[in-house]
Write a protein that holds these residues in place. Structure first.
Motif, mmCIF file in Angstrom:
data_model
loop_
_atom_site.group_PDB
_atom_site.id
_atom_site.type_symbol
_atom_site.label_atom_id
_atom_site.label_comp_id
_atom_site.label_asym_id
_atom_site.label_seq_id
_atom_site.Cartn_x
_atom_site.Cartn_y
_atom_site.Cartn_z
ATOM 1 N N ARG A 191 -1.576 5.256 -7.727
ATOM 2 C CA ARG A 191 -2.130 4.261 -8.653
ATOM 3 C C ARG A 191 -1.620 2.853 -8.355
ATOM 4 O O ARG A 191 -2.332 1.874 -8.594
ATOM 5 C CB ARG A 191 -1.784 4.632 -10.099
ATOM 6 C CG ARG A 191 -2.604 5.775 -10.641
ATOM 7 C CD ARG A 191 -2.958 5.587 -12.089
ATOM 8 N NE ARG A 191 -1.809 5.722 -12.963
ATOM 9 C CZ ARG A 191 -1.691 5.077 -14.118
ATOM 10 N NH1 ARG A 191 -2.603 4.205 -14.511
ATOM 11 N NH2 ARG A 191 -0.623 5.267 -14.865
ATOM 12 N N LEU A 192 -0.394 2.730 -7.866
ATOM 13 C CA LEU A 192 0.162 1.426 -7.522
ATOM 14 C C LEU A 192 1.117 1.589 -6.354
ATOM 15 O O LEU A 192 2.240 2.082 -6.534
ATOM 16 C CB LEU A 192 0.903 0.806 -8.719
ATOM 17 C CG LEU A 192 1.601 -0.526 -8.442
ATOM 18 C CD1 LEU A 192 0.586 -1.626 -8.134
ATOM 19 C CD2 LEU A 192 2.488 -0.939 -9.612
ATOM 20 N N GLU A 193 0.661 1.206 -5.169
ATOM 21 C CA GLU A 193 1.542 1.265 -4.002
ATOM 22 C C GLU A 193 2.656 0.231 -4.170
ATOM 23 O O GLU A 193 2.406 -0.919 -4.538
ATOM 24 C CB GLU A 193 0.745 1.009 -2.729
ATOM 25 C CG GLU A 193 -0.248 2.131 -2.423
ATOM 26 C CD GLU A 193 -1.063 1.863 -1.175
ATOM 27 O OE1 GLU A 193 -0.790 0.859 -0.482
ATOM 28 O OE2 GLU A 193 -1.988 2.654 -0.889
ATOM 29 N N LYS A 194 3.871 0.633 -3.887
ATOM 30 C CA LYS A 194 5.020 -0.180 -4.252
ATOM 31 C C LYS A 194 5.212 -1.419 -3.388
ATOM 32 O O LYS A 194 5.970 -2.324 -3.756
ATOM 33 C CB LYS A 194 6.284 0.685 -4.244
ATOM 34 C CG LYS A 194 6.210 1.842 -5.232
ATOM 35 C CD LYS A 194 5.879 1.356 -6.653
ATOM 36 C CE LYS A 194 5.741 2.496 -7.650
ATOM 37 N NZ LYS A 194 4.473 3.227 -7.546
ATOM 38 N N HIS A 195 4.523 -1.508 -2.254
ATOM 39 C CA HIS A 195 4.621 -2.740 -1.479
ATOM 40 C C HIS A 195 4.022 -3.914 -2.251
ATOM 41 O O HIS A 195 4.403 -5.068 -2.034
ATOM 42 C CB HIS A 195 3.942 -2.587 -0.113
ATOM 43 C CG HIS A 195 2.454 -2.429 -0.167
ATOM 44 N ND1 HIS A 195 1.587 -3.497 -0.194
ATOM 45 C CD2 HIS A 195 1.684 -1.313 -0.191
ATOM 46 C CE1 HIS A 195 0.344 -3.060 -0.227
ATOM 47 N NE2 HIS A 195 0.369 -1.731 -0.230
ATOM 48 N N ARG A 196 3.111 -3.629 -3.166
ATOM 49 C CA ARG A 196 2.552 -4.698 -4.001
ATOM 50 C C ARG A 196 3.596 -5.217 -4.984
ATOM 51 O O ARG A 196 3.684 -6.418 -5.247
ATOM 52 C CB ARG A 196 1.311 -4.202 -4.740
ATOM 53 C CG ARG A 196 0.254 -3.622 -3.814
ATOM 54 C CD ARG A 196 -1.009 -3.264 -4.562
ATOM 55 N NE ARG A 196 -1.884 -2.450 -3.730
ATOM 56 C CZ ARG A 196 -2.661 -2.927 -2.770
ATOM 57 N NH1 ARG A 196 -2.676 -4.229 -2.515
ATOM 58 N NH2 ARG A 196 -3.442 -2.116 -2.066
ATOM 59 N N LEU A 197 4.391 -4.328 -5.526
ATOM 60 C CA LEU A 197 5.485 -4.714 -6.414
ATOM 61 C C LEU A 197 6.564 -5.459 -5.635
ATOM 62 O O LEU A 197 7.062 -6.506 -6.085
ATOM 63 C CB LEU A 197 6.063 -3.462 -7.073
ATOM 64 C CG LEU A 197 7.263 -3.623 -7.999
ATOM 65 C CD1 LEU A 197 6.953 -4.570 -9.135
ATOM 66 C CD2 LEU A 197 7.696 -2.254 -8.529
ATOM 67 N N ASP A 198 6.904 -4.971 -4.451
ATOM 68 C CA ASP A 198 7.919 -5.633 -3.627
ATOM 69 C C ASP A 198 7.500 -7.055 -3.271
ATOM 70 O O ASP A 198 8.328 -7.977 -3.264
ATOM 71 C CB ASP A 198 8.160 -4.833 -2.341
ATOM 72 C CG ASP A 198 8.792 -3.478 -2.611
ATOM 73 O OD1 ASP A 198 9.449 -3.333 -3.657
ATOM 74 O OD2 ASP A 198 8.601 -2.571 -1.779
#
Length: 491
Positions: A191-198
């Protein structure tokens, strides 16, 4: 509005998903890459630019939806990004995770299909990063004031970014080893790949926000000591106290809270080793009916569970909006998430993995481990087991996804800072997000209770304005919501 008849001539179209057999073999997001681009301009053109846009009221961020729809339809992506980011710090998150109450309040939704607001938002957000529109915005000068934010979920991150950009030296404290809160460890990568958060965290770091991980404020670091070191303190610790299921057999091994299970899976995807609790080869029963339960379904599928069943105590919602939930409220209707779609397609027998109006009576085990769940039909209203309807289903792993009751009260924050609690057990605050302790503010689920990501970001923006006013005597920061604001409901 470029084409006044677009809402009549253009049918609603959704973003294409990858084939189920393909996507359950990895943890990447379920949608096809760049699938929005060919359709999004026509979908944005369906917006009627209403004189009274109810989508504004349904979104606590006050997103300027008709404005950026018009700009997208005109292929003005840079301007659309500016309008979107004017009200939302993290549209790349909300465009993926929010259930879109704005679409339920779209005027088209009165008797037709709403504008695909969420998809338009997501395409703007992703294109802003790809095109270099979303650059760091460090302050022109520093105020000399310092702020500590405890918690790095969407409310804490939004507050920190707003305060940093206003010139206050802001430090975010997170008890986990990585920044992100539930965005990091509660939301699966599909649902949310963490590279977007990083990427967003790195932008905030470049702007000047400081991050301290592995610090449990209230335990390893006293909260009153932290308050003494900073000019203001924002508590955005979330509502992470999981609800329990007090039925016979709860003590058996193999029964876990969803927030024990999902973070382990996320850590494994991040390369931290295999999860201690895995669904591989197991018959999994998930108790609960919300988004967290659906995330458990999708995660168990990717771990190759042998069977998955979900028990929802609520009756099956209707396909269409019920009379008691009229437009523009966000209705309770039957929805199939991407995880449920996967479970249906891959099941040995066709059908929804969910059993509605099902209440758990007890857990049964052998050798100290759970082996079965006894359930019954739930009576309408009081949800008690209907006599004569009990039956047993096999289970090797049970996941409890029953929601959250509020902030954790044993963290030391309440006692060390002298905080009060409201009747629901949340951290008490006044109309300016302030507690009874000078310079201490509360934002997000810790004060509101379990809610949506858009409410968390809106509260983060609003508490930043309150802190800025406390520190300087005035503020130019936006404050989209007050602590007492609630979603649109029927009185």
């Amino acid at each position: 509005m470029g084409d006044p008849k677009a809402f009549l001539n253009n049918p609603r179209r959704h973003r294409a998903r990858r084939a189920v057999p393909e996507r359950v073999q990895d943890w990447a997001e379920v949608y096809r890459e760049r699938a929005l681009l060919p359709i999004i301009g026509g979908q944005a053109a369906r917006c009627m630019d209403c004189g009274i846009p109810f989508c504004h009221s349904a979104c606590p961020l006050g997103n300027l939806i008709p404005e950026w729809n018009t700009l997208v339809a005109a292929d003005e992506w840079h301007a659309a990004s500016a309008r979107l980011h004017a009200t939302n710090n993290f549209p790349e998150f909300t465009g993926r995770l929010c259930p879109a109450p704005c679409e339920s309040a779209c005027v088209l939704a009165i008797d037709s299909e709403a504008v695909t607001i969420k998809n338009v938002e997501l395409e703007i957000a992703d294109r802003a990063w790809e095109s270099g529109y979303e650059q760091p915005q460090p302050p022109e000068r520093l105020s000399g004031c310092t702020v500590a934010v405890v918690g790095s979920g969407p409310a804490g991150l939004a507050a920190a970014q707003q305060l940093t950009r206003a010139g206050h030296t802001t430090t975010v404290y997170e008890r986990s080893d990585r920044i992100g809160g539930l965005l990091r460890y509660g939301i699966p990568d599909f649902r949310l790949e963490k590279h977007r958060l990083d990427r967003r965290i790195e932008q905030m770091r470049t702007e000047g926000t400081r991050f301290r991980t592995g610090v449990a404020v209230g335990r390893e670091l006293r909260a009153d000591d932290l308050r003494a070191r900073y000019d203001a303190l924002v508590l955005a610790v979330g509502a992470t106290a999981s609800r329990e299921l007090a039925v016979p057999g709860r003590e058996l091994a193999g029964i876990h809270q969803a927030m024990e299970y999902l973070p382990q899976a996320n850590r494994a995807v991040a390369g931290d080793g295999g999860p201690a609790v895995s669904a591989e080869g197991r018959r999994v029963v998930i108790v609960g009916g919300g988004d967290t339960a659906a995330d458990c379904v999708g995660t168990a599928l990717r771990q190759h569970a042998s069977e998955i069943r979900q028990l929802d105590i609520n009756p099956r919602p209707p396909e269409l909006r019920a009379e008691g939930q009229p437009w523009p409220v966000h209705p309770k209707v039957y929805r199939v998430t991407t995880s449920h779609e996967e479970a249906q397609e891959l099941a040995a027998e066709p059908g929804d993995p969910r059993e509605f109006a099902a209440t758990t009576v007890r857990f049964e085990g052998a050798g100290g481990r759970v082996r079965a769940v006894c359930l019954a039909e739930a009576e309408p209203g009081d949800r008690r087991p209907r006599p004569g309807t009990e039956r047993v289903i096999a289970a090797d792993l049970v996941l409890l996804a029953l929601g959250f009751s509020g902030p954790e009260h044993g963290s030391g924050l309440v006692d060390q800072l002298g905080l009060g609690l409201d009747p629901a057990g949340n951290l008490a605050r006044d109309g300016a997000f302030a507690t009874g302790t000078d310079g201490v503010f509360v934002a997000g689920d810790a004060g509101r209770g379990q809610s949506l990501i858009v409410w968390a970001i809106a509260e983060g923006r609003s508490v930043a304005a309150a802190v800025d006013r406390y520190l300087t005597g005035s503020t130019a920061l936006p404050a989209p919501v007050a602590p007492t604001d609630r979603p649109l409901t029927v009185q």
